[in-house]
Design an enzyme around this catalytic site. Structure first.
Site, PDB file in Angstrom:
ATOM      1  N   GLU A 149      11.514 -18.289  -6.168  1.00 20.84           N
ATOM      2  CA  GLU A 149      11.754 -18.196  -4.707  1.00 20.84           C
ATOM      3  C   GLU A 149      10.548 -19.239  -4.252  1.00 20.84           C
ATOM      4  OE1 GLU A 149      10.867 -14.933  -2.516  1.00 20.84           O
ATOM      5  OE2 GLU A 149      11.163 -13.771  -4.438  1.00 20.84           O
ATOM      6  N   CYS A 191      13.440 -12.003  -5.469  1.00 20.62           N
ATOM      7  CA  CYS A 191      12.519 -11.570  -6.812  1.00 20.62           C
ATOM      8  C   CYS A 191      13.645 -11.329  -7.797  1.00 20.62           C
ATOM      9  CB  CYS A 191      11.857 -10.179  -6.425  1.00 20.62           C
ATOM     10  SG  CYS A 191      10.683 -10.512  -5.206  1.00 20.62           S
ATOM     11  N   HIS A 230      10.837  -3.821 -10.535  1.00 18.42           N
ATOM     12  CA  HIS A 230      10.266  -4.684  -9.971  1.00 18.42           C
ATOM     13  C   HIS A 230       9.036  -4.284  -8.921  1.00 18.42           C
ATOM     14  CE1 HIS A 230       9.316  -8.063  -7.145  1.00 18.42           C
ATOM     15  NE2 HIS A 230      10.012  -7.286  -5.906  1.00 18.42           N
TER      16      HIS A 230
HETATM   17  N1  CAA Z   1      -5.901   5.642   3.732  1.00 17.22           N
HETATM   18  C1  CAA Z   1      -4.535   6.122   2.845  1.00 17.22           C
HETATM   19  N2  CAA Z   1      -3.438   5.779   3.356  1.00 17.22           N
HETATM   20  C2  CAA Z   1      -3.122   4.920   4.202  1.00 17.22           C
HETATM   21  C3  CAA Z   1      -4.297   4.715   5.275  1.00 17.22           C
HETATM   22  C4  CAA Z   1      -5.405   5.164   5.020  1.00 17.22           C
HETATM   23  N3  CAA Z   1      -6.590   4.915   5.825  1.00 17.22           N
HETATM   24  N4  CAA Z   1      -3.762   3.842   6.234  1.00 17.22           N
HETATM   25  C5  CAA Z   1      -2.312   3.758   6.025  1.00 17.22           C
HETATM   26  N5  CAA Z   1      -1.908   4.495   4.973  1.00 17.22           N
HETATM   27  C6  CAA Z   1      -0.878   4.726   4.251  1.00 17.22           C
HETATM   28  C7  CAA Z   1       0.326   5.012   5.057  1.00 17.22           C
HETATM   29  O1  CAA Z   1       0.510   6.348   5.419  1.00 17.22           O
HETATM   30  C8  CAA Z   1       1.551   4.260   4.358  1.00 17.22           C
HETATM   31  O2  CAA Z   1       1.998   5.198   3.280  1.00 17.22           O
HETATM   32  P1  CAA Z   1       3.432   5.849   3.316  1.00 17.22           P
HETATM   33  O3  CAA Z   1       4.323   4.580   3.370  1.00 17.22           O
HETATM   34  O4  CAA Z   1       3.300   6.584   1.920  1.00 17.22           O
HETATM   35  O5  CAA Z   1       3.283   6.757   4.302  1.00 17.22           O
HETATM   36  C9  CAA Z   1       0.958   3.105   3.620  1.00 17.22           C
HETATM   37  O6  CAA Z   1      -0.669   3.412   3.637  1.00 17.22           O
HETATM   38  C10 CAA Z   1       1.411   1.719   4.498  1.00 17.22           C
HETATM   39  O7  CAA Z   1       1.121   1.926   5.638  1.00 17.22           O
HETATM   40  P2  CAA Z   1       1.751   1.233   6.812  1.00 17.22           P
HETATM   41  O8  CAA Z   1       3.317   1.410   6.580  1.00 17.22           O
HETATM   42  O9  CAA Z   1       1.256   1.622   8.106  1.00 17.22           O
HETATM   43  O10 CAA Z   1       1.294  -0.339   6.483  1.00 17.22           O
HETATM   44  P3  CAA Z   1       1.873  -1.704   7.415  1.00 17.22           P
HETATM   45  O11 CAA Z   1       2.576  -1.495   8.400  1.00 17.22           O
HETATM   46  O12 CAA Z   1       0.848  -2.415   7.047  1.00 17.22           O
HETATM   47  O13 CAA Z   1       3.067  -2.310   6.242  1.00 17.22           O
HETATM   48  C11 CAA Z   1       4.194  -2.917   4.505  1.00 17.22           C
HETATM   49  C12 CAA Z   1       3.128  -2.059   4.955  1.00 17.22           C
HETATM   50  C13 CAA Z   1       5.401  -2.871   5.117  1.00 17.22           C
HETATM   51  C14 CAA Z   1       4.654  -2.400   2.986  1.00 17.22           C
HETATM   52  C15 CAA Z   1       3.658  -4.329   4.493  1.00 17.22           C
HETATM   53  O14 CAA Z   1       2.594  -4.291   3.436  1.00 17.22           O
HETATM   54  C16 CAA Z   1       4.736  -5.447   3.975  1.00 17.22           C
HETATM   55  O15 CAA Z   1       5.514  -5.753   4.953  1.00 17.22           O
HETATM   56  N6  CAA Z   1       4.649  -5.692   2.719  1.00 17.22           N
HETATM   57  C17 CAA Z   1       5.756  -6.852   2.045  1.00 17.22           C
HETATM   58  C18 CAA Z   1       7.017  -6.305   2.277  1.00 17.22           C
HETATM   59  C19 CAA Z   1       7.338  -6.215   0.897  1.00 17.22           C
HETATM   60  O16 CAA Z   1       6.698  -6.273  -0.124  1.00 17.22           O
HETATM   61  N7  CAA Z   1       8.587  -5.841   0.702  1.00 17.22           N
HETATM   62  C20 CAA Z   1       9.296  -5.606  -0.411  1.00 17.22           C
HETATM   63  C21 CAA Z   1      10.439  -6.331  -0.465  1.00 17.22           C
HETATM   64  S1  CAA Z   1      10.943  -6.560  -2.449  1.00 17.22           S
HETATM   65  C22 CAA Z   1      10.343  -8.131  -2.387  1.00 17.22           C
HETATM   66  O17 CAA Z   1       9.371  -8.153  -3.506  1.00 17.22           O
HETATM   67  C23 CAA Z   1      10.608  -9.191  -1.678  1.00 17.22           C
HETATM   68  C24 CAA Z   1      11.543 -10.132  -2.491  1.00 17.22           C
HETATM   69  O18 CAA Z   1      12.591  -9.865  -2.888  1.00 17.22           O
HETATM   70  C25 CAA Z   1      10.966 -11.384  -2.579  1.00 17.22           C
END
Ligand code: CAA
Length: 368
Positions: free
Chosen positions: A84, A116, A241
């Site tokens: 991609e 992916c 994945h």
């Molecule tokens: N200590 C420990 N843990 C903590 C923390 C701290 N201080 N602060 C937050 N956390 C935890 C949260 O509790 C949460 O855990 P849970 O989900 O188990 O509750 C985790 O950390 C993440 O916190 P948030 O959800 O608040 O984080 P965020 O809003 O910054 O976003 C995300 C996280 C949505 C995954 C972001 O990283 C993102 O958008 N990533 C990209 C999306 C992604 O990879 N999607 C996969 C699609 S599949 C793929 O790969 C795409 C494809 O086909 C090309």
């Protein structure tokens, strides 16, 4: 041609020469490092230096797979690259790869796109081309290669990465792949990159929901056809994945629920059969289409012939496919491990300044 004539004959993995510890990113962006290391389960993300791109990665992996295979280029009749990280809207990435390898002639050469899932689709097409008899004895070269970059300061930034896995599809010396596979798809805008935009748009929570649902639906089909939850017990390992490790853990929870496992059974399945497959993934970060195959390459290495594993592929949009593989006679030696360890040992861990310079250079190359 029978199933036993076809499988993964050789494989090669290529990781780029730079990486960043996610704790350095956490400090740069002012977030608690535990959010990235514990909350997302990340450790390092692979990065490409200036002038090193997805074609460089693909060529590196392909050269490694070809060198171990021992066959010659004129025995290859199909070249398929799943990515991609398109370099062009029309010209396939396979053309850059063919150029780098000096591969030309009676070869069907093309690129596959499905987020992916593209590399897995390329592999399935190559296997089915062999199984159908259309290959007439020729081999296929399949490469899954990606550079995953999100917009600076976006939530996805800690889940970046890069890598490539190349597989020669011919005699199943490294692994046999099941002819039956279990697919699930549903149209969604969970992660997408509009034409002309440099970085993906992501609905993080929706992508998680879609990924978990796809895993549950695919494993349900496997269980229905292969003796229920016993199908999981028979697996030595299950590779997923890996967008980031916490996402895999959530998918396994969804699979456990769908198959009626107790919480303790699901936790044991994750700890024993899934978590150990993500050692290299934590060093590479999300390599998109290569991410699953990095986990598979790590897991196959050292396995006795006949040992079964599962591989679950997911691509946003969304489509997913689950298949099983059994280790072939060359898996035990795991000859590709030394190359991955050398890549990891020789790479430079960048500091925040170098990271910012790399991101600025992207913009200098025309990325908005
Ligand atoms: N200590 C420990 N843990 C903590 C923390 C701290 N201080 N602060 C937050 N956390 C935890 C949260 O509790 C949460 O855990 P849970 O989900 O188990 O509750 C985790 O950390 C993440 O916190 P948030 O959800 O608040 O984080 P965020 O809003 O910054 O976003 C995300 C996280 C949505 C995954 C972001 O990283 C993102 O958008 N990533 C990209 C999306 C992604 O990879 N999607 C996969 C699609 S599949 C793929 O790969 C795409 C494809 O086909 C090309």
């Amino acid at each position: 041609m029978t199933d036993t004539d076809t499988g993964i004959a050789s494989l090669g993995v290529q990781l780029p020469p730079l990486a960043m510890d996610v704790e350095v990113l956490a400090a740069l962006r002012g977030v608690d490092p535990a959010k990235l290391t514990v909350g997302l389960g990340c450790r390092e993300m692979a990065l490409c230096p200036e002038g090193y791109d997805v074609a460089t990665l693909a060529a590196g992996a392909a050269r490694r797979a070809l060198a171990r295979w021992g066959g010659s280029l004129d025995q290859i009749g199909l070249l398929a690259v799943g990515t991609e990280t398109a370099k062009d809207m029309s010209r396939p990435l396979s053309a850059w790869l063919a150029d780098a390898l000096g591969l030309r002639g009676a070869v069907r050469s093309y690129e596959v796109k499905h987020a992916c899932y593209g590399g897995t689709l390329a592999l399935r097409q190559a296997l089915e081309w062999r199984w159908s008899g259309a290959a007439r004895g020729k081999a296929a070269l399949v490469v899954a290669a990606d550079v995953a970059l999100y917009a600076p300061e976006s939530p996805g930034e800690p889940t970046q990465g890069a890598g490539a896995v190349a597989m020669v599809v011919e005699a199943p010396r490294v692994a046999e792949v099941s002819r039956a596979s279990f697919s699930y798809s549903e149209p969604a805008f969970d992660f997408w990159r509009p034409v002309g935009e440099a970085y993906p748009r992501v609905d993080g929570p929706l992508s998680l929901e879609c990924y978990v649902k796809a895993a549950a639906r695919c494993f349900e089909q496997l269980a229905a056809e292969r003796g229920g939850r016993e199908a999981l017990a028979r697996l030595h390992a299950a590779c997923f994945h890996v967008p980031f490790p916490k996402m895999v853990k959530k998918a396994v929870a969804g699979v456990g629920e769908a198959l009626g496992l107790s919480d303790a059974e699901t936790a044991a399945f994750f700890e024993q059969k899934v978590e150990p497959t993500m050692r290299w993934s934590r060093r590479a970060g999300n390599a998109y289409g290569a991410a699953l195959w990095i986990a598979v390459a790590q897991t196959l290495a050292g396995l006795e012939q006949g040992t079964p594993i599962a591989a679950f592929s997911y691509g946003s949009g969304f489509g997913a496919e689950l298949m099983t593989l059994t280790a072939g006679p060359d898996a035990a030696a795991g000859a590709w491990v030394a190359e991955v360890e050398a890549d990891l040992a020789s790479r430079t861990l960048v500091d925040a300044d170098r990271y910012l310079a790399l991101r600025a250079a992207e913009r200098g190359q025309g990325i908005q």
